[in-house]
Enzyme design. Sequence first.
Site, PDB file in Angstrom:
ATOM      1  N   GLU A 196       1.777  -5.115   2.987  1.00 53.15           N
ATOM      2  CA  GLU A 196       0.666  -4.469   3.700  1.00 53.15           C
ATOM      3  C   GLU A 196      -0.268  -5.476   4.375  1.00 53.15           C
ATOM      4  O   GLU A 196      -1.462  -5.213   4.527  1.00 53.15           O
ATOM      5  CB  GLU A 196      -0.130  -3.563   2.747  1.00 53.15           C
ATOM      6  N   GLU A 265       6.369   3.532   0.764  1.00 51.57           N
ATOM      7  CA  GLU A 265       5.396   4.134  -0.151  1.00 51.57           C
ATOM      8  C   GLU A 265       4.977   5.507   0.354  1.00 51.57           C
ATOM      9  O   GLU A 265       4.136   5.620   1.237  1.00 51.57           O
ATOM     10  CB  GLU A 265       4.150   3.246  -0.320  1.00 51.57           C
TER      11      GLU A 265
END
Length: 817
Positions: A196, A265
């Site tokens: 991320e 995710e």
Amino acid sequence: MEVEKKPPHKVEKKKRRWDEETWVETAVESRLCNVYATIVSHDGRAITIDGHRRVLLSGSIHYPRSTPEMWPDLIRKSKEGGLDAIETYVFWNAHEPTRRQYDFSGKLDLIRFLKTIQDEGLYGVLRIGPYACAEWNYGGFPVWLHNMPGMMFRTTNKAFMDEMQNFTTMIVDMVKKENLFASQGGPIILAQIENEYGNVMGPYGESGKAYIKWCANMAQSLDVGVPWIMCQQNDAPQPMLNTCNGFYCDNFVPNNPNTPKMWTENWTGWFKQWGGKNPHRTTEDVAFSVARFFQRGGTFNNYYMYHGGTNFDRTAGGPYITTSYDYDAPLDEYGNLNQPKYGHLKQLHDVLHSMERTLTYGNISTIDFGNSASSDATISFQGESYVVPAWSVTILPDCKNEAYNTAKITTQTSMMVKKPNEAEDTPSTLKWSWRPENVDNFLLKGKGESTQTQLFDQKVVTNDQSDYLWYMTTVKFKKRDPFSGKNMSLRVNSTAHVLHAFVNGKHIGSQHAENGKFNYVFEKDVKFKSGRNVIALLSITVGLANYGAFFESKPAGITGPIFITGRNGDETIVKDLSAHKWGYKTGLIGFESQLFRTESMSKWSVESVPFNRTMTWYKTTFKSPLGNDPVVVDLMGLGKGTAWVNGNNIGRYWPAFISSENGCDAKCNYRGAYHAEKCLTNCGEPTQRWYHVPRSFLNAEGDNTLVLFEEMGGNPSLVSFQTTRVGSVCANVYEKNIIELSCDRKPISAFKFASFGNPDGDCGSFVKGTCESSNNTVDILTQECVGKEKCSIDVSTEKFGAPDCSGVRRLAVEAIC
């Protein structure tokens, strides 16, 4: 409003076990053995395994958030739920708590976890990072890394890159040694570097871009033989595969035409923070997000989390992440099936797998039926009519028959209950002993381990070896001091998550961060005496920051300034103590003496056990609850502290932290985009009351020991051990479906409610509608189900008789386990 449209095709049923179907013999052969490998590659449509495009459904399970004894059951349930793979992070600070000193024991046994995945016939996705986020303490980075000279995280900083490469290489070498990458015949089909970074990359400027290129090159040089992924990294260099994280990823477009559309995710719920409420993401919405993702070309979906688990010890991040990391996942914190989420998604997985060739080779076409996101609609398609609820996807594998709708749940809802510990004669009463935490040296003498003439960030002093740090100084006032005769106060500018302040051994007050603001001013009136005064400030962290640009530099502790202020009418005098000589002491004496160890020889008193006393240790013994149901300890009545069972740290507790009264939903509407503040429960209650005690922590025979360190003051007499299990199961299913009722290895004992017609209400509060079937529904279900652990029911008029009303009929049922 969307209807899944796929051309009819023949589907050859395939086994999805990597060890039964996907191994191929390579050309490498010796006299001693054949080398078997799985060839993992990709094209712009899907991950390919041995040349076959695959629909891959995966779930995150973090091995340190459970125990090795739980892993086989969790992974087996994942497989039974229709998953192909298990995804996990690797937590650097757990494995290298001190530089070059490693720990892979117990619940940190990464290799054992990967082999458990292998034994169950599933693939693995290894997210090495080594930055994890994951609401884990410091995002998975060790604090010693921060304290190295010249250190800056996640940028072109040589010290950081050297350490990151060392850890990443070590993990890869460990996994290679055990032949666990698919290229070696193992289960791991994907590996991840970084995590991320694209979300926070901007402030790092050109150095951030250079760092990502370095990450890609470093990872590729490790030659793992499977693709590397980078999530939330739109500029991921080739051959890295960029992937999506979020509640919805159907609109995600990879940055390269040769990269498949992957979702690393899919957030099945959300995490909890101390002082917050319980978040829930509806089953219908999770299913909708998955179906829409595959409808729009996705081929890899990973649930974050599939099992959330528990933040044992001091692993919770944040700040303020709770010990429970349940995440409203398909498997709950204790490993129970979270129904209907688990079952409804399992049905979706079965349908998606049945359409694997269509989803990975077929062409996507779109027909616009108009926008009806907020109301149900009847859709005509190829001569047939379909009732499609708002915010849902209907799947027609053969373009005719409805196999699945994301909003039509045909799986039971399980209502969990807590049961008293039946192994105890009087389970609600435990016999306690106690002893005080020894604080005299700090409160009265101000003696520490080191002294400095400045205030330091807590991370620098403690190296994260403890939540606790004493800041101590002395102040002398002369009889004719300018402060004499004035009203004085102590003012502390604090970034301690919790602060306890003492002057001359007397507790003058405490304060903790609230509403997400971790810098605040503590100020209390104080009566200083002539001569020497000791100021002792106990700073406490509750999980270090784990997310954001430069998050490693977010302050923790007491960085000042600190003032004594004297006021007399309009006159104010200020004394700055920031540059005073400050003594520092990491940790507390009871922790150093290991009072939590069952073999501790320290003396405990059974006389006059005090309640609501700060800085106090409590100890009791209890019998292990009977049976195999998961065990919890109810810590209602306590303030804040840490708990151990037989020397195992089960995490921080803080039941005194009550959530606000407002913001909860009596009934949650799945329609419309989900966000973390939608569908909240538990208003006005402790953020966390029950704490998981894994069975492997307990002695099945004989006594077990519970030790508490109570920091703020509480009443241990209310503490009790309980088990959690399915108490009742409900269903509300349209006719022409089959519903299976199961009490999770317990027999169905009775039916509290059953009606076939147009019943109303929700699980636990069903009521009969205006019409009902002619046959006695309760009698039919009692005969078929009572005494059995599970039973299947055909919801039809043939079974229950025709209700005297038109329209779609439903069966509503609640069974007691």
